[in-house]
Write a protein that holds these residues in place. Structure first.
Motif, short mmCIF file in Angstrom:
data_model
loop_
_atom_site.label_atom_id
_atom_site.label_comp_id
_atom_site.label_asym_id
_atom_site.label_seq_id
_atom_site.Cartn_x
_atom_site.Cartn_y
_atom_site.Cartn_z
N ILE A 136 8.59 5.91 7.41
CA ILE A 136 7.58 6.96 7.35
C ILE A 136 6.19 6.35 7.26
CG2 ILE A 136 6.69 8.84 5.91
CD1 ILE A 136 9.60 9.50 5.22
N LEU A 137 6.05 5.30 6.49
CA LEU A 137 4.77 4.62 6.40
C LEU A 137 4.34 4.08 7.76
CD1 LEU A 137 5.13 2.67 3.02
CD2 LEU A 137 3.63 4.62 3.47
N ARG A 138 5.32 3.54 8.49
CA ARG A 138 5.02 3.04 9.83
C ARG A 138 4.61 4.17 10.76
NH1 ARG A 138 7.27 -1.55 11.82
NH2 ARG A 138 6.04 -0.95 13.66
N SER A 139 5.24 5.30 10.58
CA SER A 139 4.97 6.43 11.47
C SER A 139 3.59 7.03 11.26
CB SER A 139 6.05 7.52 11.28
OG SER A 139 5.93 8.12 10.01
N VAL A 140 3.02 6.84 10.07
CA VAL A 140 1.67 7.38 9.80
C VAL A 140 0.60 6.32 9.98
CG1 VAL A 140 2.52 9.16 8.23
CG2 VAL A 140 1.88 6.91 7.31
N GLY A 141 0.98 5.19 10.59
CA GLY A 141 -0.03 4.21 10.97
C GLY A 141 0.00 2.89 10.25
N ALA A 142 0.92 2.71 9.31
CA ALA A 142 0.98 1.43 8.60
C ALA A 142 1.51 0.35 9.52
CB ALA A 142 1.89 1.57 7.37
N ARG A 143 0.89 -0.80 9.50
CA ARG A 143 1.32 -1.91 10.33
C ARG A 143 2.41 -2.70 9.60
NH1 ARG A 143 -2.00 -2.95 14.58
NH2 ARG A 143 -3.95 -1.77 14.65
N PRO A 144 3.15 -3.51 10.34
CA PRO A 144 4.20 -4.31 9.66
C PRO A 144 3.68 -5.17 8.52
CG PRO A 144 4.52 -4.35 12.04
CD PRO A 144 3.21 -3.66 11.81
N TRP A 145 2.47 -5.74 8.67
CA TRP A 145 1.96 -6.59 7.59
C TRP A 145 1.58 -5.75 6.38
CZ3 TRP A 145 -2.93 -6.03 5.63
CH2 TRP A 145 -3.87 -5.34 6.40
N HIS A 146 1.27 -4.42 6.61
CA HIS A 146 1.03 -3.55 5.46
C HIS A 146 2.30 -3.41 4.62
CE1 HIS A 146 -2.49 -1.54 7.79
NE2 HIS A 146 -2.96 -2.41 6.89
N ILE A 147 3.42 -3.24 5.31
CA ILE A 147 4.70 -3.09 4.61
C ILE A 147 5.04 -4.37 3.85
CG2 ILE A 147 7.15 -2.59 4.86
CD1 ILE A 147 5.30 -0.26 5.58
N ALA A 148 4.83 -5.52 4.51
CA ALA A 148 5.12 -6.79 3.86
C ALA A 148 4.21 -7.01 2.65
CB ALA A 148 4.95 -7.94 4.86
N SER A 149 2.92 -6.68 2.82
CA SER A 149 1.97 -6.84 1.71
C SER A 149 2.33 -5.93 0.54
CB SER A 149 0.55 -6.53 2.18
OG SER A 149 0.17 -7.41 3.22
N LEU A 150 2.84 -4.74 0.85
CA LEU A 150 3.23 -3.79 -0.19
C LEU A 150 4.31 -4.39 -1.09
CD1 LEU A 150 3.08 -0.90 -1.36
CD2 LEU A 150 4.86 -0.27 0.29
N LEU A 151 5.30 -5.03 -0.50
CA LEU A 151 6.39 -5.61 -1.29
C LEU A 151 5.93 -6.84 -2.07
CD1 LEU A 151 9.34 -5.22 1.20
CD2 LEU A 151 8.87 -3.88 -0.83
N VAL A 152 5.04 -7.63 -1.46
CA VAL A 152 4.49 -8.78 -2.20
C VAL A 152 3.69 -8.30 -3.40
CG1 VAL A 152 2.88 -10.71 -2.07
CG2 VAL A 152 4.48 -10.31 -0.20
N LEU A 153 2.89 -7.23 -3.21
CA LEU A 153 2.11 -6.69 -4.33
C LEU A 153 3.02 -6.12 -5.41
CD1 LEU A 153 -0.86 -4.94 -2.49
CD2 LEU A 153 -0.97 -6.92 -4.03
N GLU A 154 4.14 -5.53 -5.03
CA GLU A 154 5.09 -5.02 -6.04
C GLU A 154 5.64 -6.18 -6.87
OE1 GLU A 154 8.17 -2.55 -4.58
OE2 GLU A 154 6.81 -1.11 -3.62
N ALA A 155 6.01 -7.27 -6.20
CA ALA A 155 6.51 -8.44 -6.92
C ALA A 155 5.44 -9.00 -7.85
CB ALA A 155 6.97 -9.51 -5.93
N PHE A 156 4.18 -9.05 -7.35
CA PHE A 156 3.09 -9.55 -8.17
C PHE A 156 2.85 -8.64 -9.37
CE2 PHE A 156 -1.43 -9.62 -9.26
CZ PHE A 156 -1.63 -10.96 -9.54
N ALA A 157 2.89 -7.32 -9.15
CA ALA A 157 2.66 -6.38 -10.25
C ALA A 157 3.76 -6.49 -11.31
CB ALA A 157 2.60 -4.95 -9.69
N LEU A 158 5.01 -6.63 -10.87
CA LEU A 158 6.10 -6.80 -11.83
C LEU A 158 5.92 -8.08 -12.65
CD1 LEU A 158 9.17 -5.71 -9.66
CD2 LEU A 158 8.28 -4.53 -11.68
N ALA A 159 5.57 -9.17 -11.99
CA ALA A 159 5.39 -10.44 -12.69
C ALA A 159 4.18 -10.39 -13.63
CB ALA A 159 5.23 -11.58 -11.69
N LEU A 160 3.10 -9.75 -13.16
CA LEU A 160 1.91 -9.63 -14.00
C LEU A 160 2.19 -8.78 -15.23
CD1 LEU A 160 -1.10 -10.23 -14.39
CD2 LEU A 160 -1.61 -8.17 -13.04
N GLY A 161 2.86 -7.64 -15.01
CA GLY A 161 3.22 -6.78 -16.14
C GLY A 161 4.15 -7.50 -17.11
N GLY A 162 5.11 -8.24 -16.57
CA GLY A 162 6.02 -8.99 -17.42
C GLY A 162 5.30 -10.08 -18.19
N SER A 163 4.34 -10.76 -17.55
CA SER A 163 3.59 -11.82 -18.22
C SER A 163 2.74 -11.27 -19.36
CB SER A 163 2.71 -12.56 -17.21
OG SER A 163 3.49 -13.17 -16.21
#
Length: 421
Positions: free
Chosen positions: A324-351
């Motif tokens: 759905i994100l792709r269908s509304v204009g998100a590019r593949p690197w947007h999707i990849a960046s989203l998951l990297v940011l989720e991992a970073f947010a989890l690690a930051l919150g855990g730290s």
């Protein structure tokens, strides 16, 4: 910025899983930082088991051996030092104070140390902390008085006024006891977390009195026995001691006095700098220290792998979301960046949570740890090295986040919208 908001909203939508993942990281970060704090402070505490003492002097042997029996009450001296040799250096103009030490006896597995009033006045541990009495007073003119370390008093349930009998030698079970000359408990020291807690302190006169009727390591029998009352009226000046500690008027004179002692012609003696000998002893235990740190690193790695597993597991459930994100204009690197940011947010919150748990733990256990183990854990900001460890954890989290990001990057729009049976 919108990608970060979207990542946080996605985590909020899976709040329970995200919380457990962040909490696992928090526990591992807390453990890593706690181990690092304990390692750092244990090294500092070990180095300050004895402080304020410039030189420790004993019979010529090894520096570690001298340190072990004079400070840690482990092992035995190779020989004694004559009393006149001690007086020669104690009366030196460069010496501010001197503490004689006489070892060789025990009580129910705890070492007995003979010394004088200078011990309670000048001996220091930790960060220049003096010995303090929890109850009672130091020993005085009566040679048959004893001051107990905190651990001895607690373990053996002694209190002021109790009588105890010392044993000859340092074995846990001794067949030869000085039962004709009992000692009275007159003081109990506050807990220090050092070998002082496991020591019974008597006067040099008391140490001499219990051996005054001994000959060649054997007690006299029958008429040759000397009672406690008779011993009180005798000259109890010792003929020899085990070691002594020196405090000098000037730190600059330390090496000069050390050379004088090591080259003393009256008898072979060895003078060591406590700090140098402590570092030498600590280096022998460096393997265990490093092993503990490596174990904590593996715990952090386990937490990060748990985060990676959680994100990878959620990918199949989120295929339609990605499409759905792709269908509304998100590019593949947007999707990849989203998951990297989720991992970073989890690690930051855990730290952050890990740091909070660390400070809560230190605040609640600081007094107990210092009183029982002599380990001072400060409520200070993270050191440069600790910040580096936290940055490394965040970097590792981002690196691991690239694995699900790459998988999401390769997913196609048709794959996400199609119904998979």
């Amino acid at each position: 910025m919108y990608l970060l908001r979207l990542a946080l909203a996605s985590l909020a939508n899976r709040r329970f899983t995200a919380f457990l993942t962040a909490f696992a990281i928090a526990l591992s970060v807390c453990l890593l930082l706690a181990v690092e704090r304990v390692r750092t402070e244990a090294r500092a505490s070990f180095a300050s088991t004895i402080s304020g003492t410039d030189l420790i002097v004993g019979a010529r042997s090894g520096s570690v051996n001298l340190l072990l029996y004079s400070v840690f009450r482990i092992g035995n001296a190779t020989n004694n030092i004559r009393w006149d040799s001690f007086e020669h250096f104690a009366n030196s103009k460069q010496v501010k104070w001197a503490i004689p030490i006489s070892l060789g006896d025990s009580h129910r597995g705890y070492r007995v140390m003979g010394t004088n009033e200078s011990y309670f006045e000048h001996y220091q541990y930790g960060r220049q902390q003096h010995l303090e009495l929890a109850d009672g007073r130091p020993f005085a003119t009566d040679p048959f008085e004893v001051v107990l370390g905190a651990e001895v008093a607690d373990a053996l349930h002694y209190k002021l006024g109790d009588k105890l009998v010392l044993a000859h030698g340092v074995a846990t079970v001794s067949l030869v006891k000085h039962d004709d000359k009992p000692f009275t408990v007159v003081g109990i020291l506050k807990r220090t977390g050092t070998p002082v807690d496991r020591t019974l302190h008597i006067s040099l006169g008391g140490m001499e009195a219990i051996h005054i009727d001994w000959h060649n390591g054997v007690p006299a029998q029958g008429a040759g026995r000397i009672s406690a009352d008779q011993a009180r009226n005798m000259d109890l000046t010792p003929t020899a001691i085990t070691a002594f500690m020196l405090g000098l008027n000037s730190k600059i004179a330390t090496f000069a006095v050390q050379r004088d002692i090591n080259g003393f012609r009256g008898e072979p003696m060895l003078a060591i700098l406590p700090g140098v000998a402590l570092q030498e002893l600590w280096s022998l235990m460096g393997t265990a220290e490093k092993a503990l740190f490596v174990i904590s690193l593996f715990v952090v790695l386990t937490g990060l792998i748990g985060m990676l597993t959680a994100i990878l597991t959620s990918l199949n459930e989120r295929r339609r979301e990605m499409a759905i994100l792709r269908s509304v204009g998100a590019r593949p690197w947007h999707i990849a960046s989203l998951l990297v940011l989720e991992a970073f947010a989890l690690a930051l919150g855990g730290s952050v949570c890990g740091l909070a748990l660390l400070y809560i733990g230190i605040a609640s256990a600081q007094g107990y740890v210092q009183a029982n183990y002599g380990l001072y854990l400060p409520l200070s900001l993270p050191s440069t090295y600790e910040w580096t460890l936290l940055a490394g954890i965040l970097g590792a989290a981002v690196l691991m986040g690239t694995v699900p990001a790459w998988r999401a990057y390769r997913q196609s729009l048709a794959d996400g919208l199609s119904i998979r049976l």
